[in-house]
Motif scaffolding. Structure first.
Motif, PDB file in Angstrom:
ATOM      1  N   ASP A  76       0.851  -1.193   0.000  1.00  0.00           N
ATOM      2  CA  ASP A  76       0.000   0.000   0.000  1.00  0.00           C
ATOM      3  C   ASP A  76       0.884   1.239   0.000  1.00  0.00           C
ATOM      4  O   ASP A  76       1.574   1.526   0.978  1.00  0.00           O
ATOM      5  N   ASN A  77       0.885   1.969  -1.123  1.00  0.00           N
ATOM      6  CA  ASN A  77       1.718   3.168  -1.221  1.00  0.00           C
ATOM      7  C   ASN A  77       1.223   4.323  -0.357  1.00  0.00           C
ATOM      8  O   ASN A  77       1.944   5.285  -0.149  1.00  0.00           O
ATOM      9  N   THR A  78      -0.018   4.245   0.138  1.00  0.00           N
ATOM     10  CA  THR A  78      -0.505   5.299   1.029  1.00  0.00           C
ATOM     11  C   THR A  78      -0.192   4.976   2.492  1.00  0.00           C
ATOM     12  O   THR A  78      -0.442   5.784   3.381  1.00  0.00           O
ATOM     13  N   GLY A  79       0.331   3.766   2.752  1.00  0.00           N
ATOM     14  CA  GLY A  79       0.756   3.415   4.107  1.00  0.00           C
ATOM     15  C   GLY A  79      -0.362   3.139   5.093  1.00  0.00           C
ATOM     16  O   GLY A  79      -0.180   3.318   6.289  1.00  0.00           O
ATOM     17  N   LYS A  80      -1.524   2.680   4.603  1.00  0.00           N
ATOM     18  CA  LYS A  80      -2.622   2.363   5.524  1.00  0.00           C
ATOM     19  C   LYS A  80      -2.710   0.871   5.839  1.00  0.00           C
ATOM     20  O   LYS A  80      -3.132   0.476   6.911  1.00  0.00           O
ATOM     21  N   PHE A  81      -2.345   0.030   4.872  1.00  0.00           N
ATOM     22  CA  PHE A  81      -2.455  -1.422   5.039  1.00  0.00           C
ATOM     23  C   PHE A  81      -1.080  -2.076   4.902  1.00  0.00           C
ATOM     24  O   PHE A  81      -0.208  -1.517   4.221  1.00  0.00           O
ATOM     25  N   PRO A  82      -0.877  -3.271   5.462  1.00  0.00           N
ATOM     26  CA  PRO A  82      -1.777  -3.977   6.386  1.00  0.00           C
ATOM     27  C   PRO A  82      -1.829  -3.242   7.730  1.00  0.00           C
ATOM     28  O   PRO A  82      -0.877  -2.571   8.105  1.00  0.00           O
ATOM     29  N   LEU A  83      -2.922  -3.421   8.443  1.00  0.00           N
ATOM     30  CA  LEU A  83      -3.127  -2.662   9.675  1.00  0.00           C
ATOM     31  C   LEU A  83      -2.025  -2.917  10.692  1.00  0.00           C
ATOM     32  O   LEU A  83      -1.604  -2.017  11.405  1.00  0.00           O
ATOM     33  N   GLU A  84      -1.522  -4.165  10.748  1.00  0.00           N
ATOM     34  CA  GLU A  84      -0.501  -4.491  11.754  1.00  0.00           C
ATOM     35  C   GLU A  84       0.887  -3.959  11.382  1.00  0.00           C
ATOM     36  O   GLU A  84       1.765  -3.853  12.225  1.00  0.00           O
ATOM     37  N   SER A  85       1.080  -3.610  10.103  1.00  0.00           N
ATOM     38  CA  SER A  85       2.385  -3.104   9.669  1.00  0.00           C
ATOM     39  C   SER A  85       2.196  -2.221   8.445  1.00  0.00           C
ATOM     40  O   SER A  85       2.537  -2.591   7.332  1.00  0.00           O
ATOM     41  N   PRO A  86       1.595  -1.024   8.632  1.00  0.00           N
ATOM     42  CA  PRO A  86       1.201  -0.175   7.494  1.00  0.00           C
ATOM     43  C   PRO A  86       2.339   0.103   6.516  1.00  0.00           C
ATOM     44  O   PRO A  86       3.440   0.430   6.924  1.00  0.00           O
ATOM     45  N   GLY A  87       2.047  -0.096   5.243  1.00  0.00           N
ATOM     46  CA  GLY A  87       3.018   0.193   4.198  1.00  0.00           C
ATOM     47  C   GLY A  87       4.014  -0.923   3.930  1.00  0.00           C
ATOM     48  O   GLY A  87       4.874  -0.789   3.066  1.00  0.00           O
ATOM     49  N   ALA A  88       3.907  -2.021   4.666  1.00  0.00           N
ATOM     50  CA  ALA A  88       4.844  -3.136   4.461  1.00  0.00           C
ATOM     51  C   ALA A  88       4.544  -3.853   3.151  1.00  0.00           C
ATOM     52  O   ALA A  88       3.393  -3.914   2.706  1.00  0.00           O
ATOM     53  N   LYS A  89       5.584  -4.390   2.532  1.00  0.00           N
ATOM     54  CA  LYS A  89       5.415  -5.183   1.312  1.00  0.00           C
ATOM     55  C   LYS A  89       4.968  -6.582   1.725  1.00  0.00           C
ATOM     56  O   LYS A  89       5.576  -7.192   2.590  1.00  0.00           O
ATOM     57  N   ILE A  90       3.889  -7.059   1.124  1.00  0.00           N
ATOM     58  CA  ILE A  90       3.329  -8.363   1.474  1.00  0.00           C
ATOM     59  C   ILE A  90       3.618  -9.363   0.363  1.00  0.00           C
ATOM     60  O   ILE A  90       3.075  -9.250  -0.739  1.00  0.00           O
ATOM     61  N   PRO A  91       4.456 -10.376   0.622  1.00  0.00           N
ATOM     62  CA  PRO A  91       4.633 -11.426  -0.386  1.00  0.00           C
ATOM     63  C   PRO A  91       3.310 -12.183  -0.552  1.00  0.00           C
ATOM     64  O   PRO A  91       2.625 -12.457   0.428  1.00  0.00           O
ATOM     65  N   VAL A  92       2.940 -12.481  -1.796  1.00  0.00           N
ATOM     66  CA  VAL A  92       1.672 -13.152  -2.066  1.00  0.00           C
ATOM     67  C   VAL A  92       1.928 -14.641  -2.273  1.00  0.00           C
ATOM     68  O   VAL A  92       2.800 -15.034  -3.036  1.00  0.00           O
ATOM     69  N   SER A  93       1.154 -15.456  -1.571  1.00  0.00           N
ATOM     70  CA  SER A  93       1.279 -16.908  -1.694  1.00  0.00           C
ATOM     71  C   SER A  93      -0.108 -17.510  -1.850  1.00  0.00           C
ATOM     72  O   SER A  93      -1.121 -16.823  -1.719  1.00  0.00           O
TER      73      SER A  93
END
Length: 123
Positions: A76-93
């Motif tokens: 999330d480039n706006t830094g809102k998600f994920p809620l537990e770590s806003p703006g973090a890159k989430i690997p998709v599996s």
């Protein structure tokens, strides 16, 4: 260093894959959600989450995403998600992709990282 300026549909395609435990995408786009979403559709296949369709003239299509590209991460480039770590890159599996896509639907401006079809290795 200079701050990097991100455009709404900038992309980069790298020719060389890095050998690393983390999957590194070679197509990275920063995309704003339009009135009808992002204009990109996915399905789960054995090799991962792949693009099945792109809306004509959508930001994703213009930035070089192609059918068959594999989604490897979202951010999330706006830094809102994920809620537990806003703006973090989430690997998709396969395990988290429904949650990851649900999160992307709530984002207004996100970074999607893909592995293009030509760079994917099938065992």
């Amino acid at each position: 260093g200079y701050p990097k300026k991100l455009l709404s549909a900038n992309s980069c395609r790298a020719g060389i894959m890095e050998s690393s435990a983390d999957v590194v995408g070679d197509v990275i786009i920063n995309i704003h959600k339009g009135a009808t979403g992002y204009g990109i559709y996915f399905t789960q296949k054995d090799q991962g989450i792949v693009v099945t369709k792109l809306d004509a003239n959508s930001e994703a299509e213009k930035s070089g995403v192609q059918k068959g590209d594999k989604l490897v991460s979202v951010k999330d480039n706006t830094g809102k998600f994920p809620l537990e770590s806003p703006g973090a890159k989430i690997p998709v599996s396969a395990e988290n992709y429904h949650a990851a896509l649900e999160m992307v639907r709530q984002m207004e401006y996100c970074q999607l990282e893909f592995l293009s079809q030509g760079q994917q290795t099938f065992s």
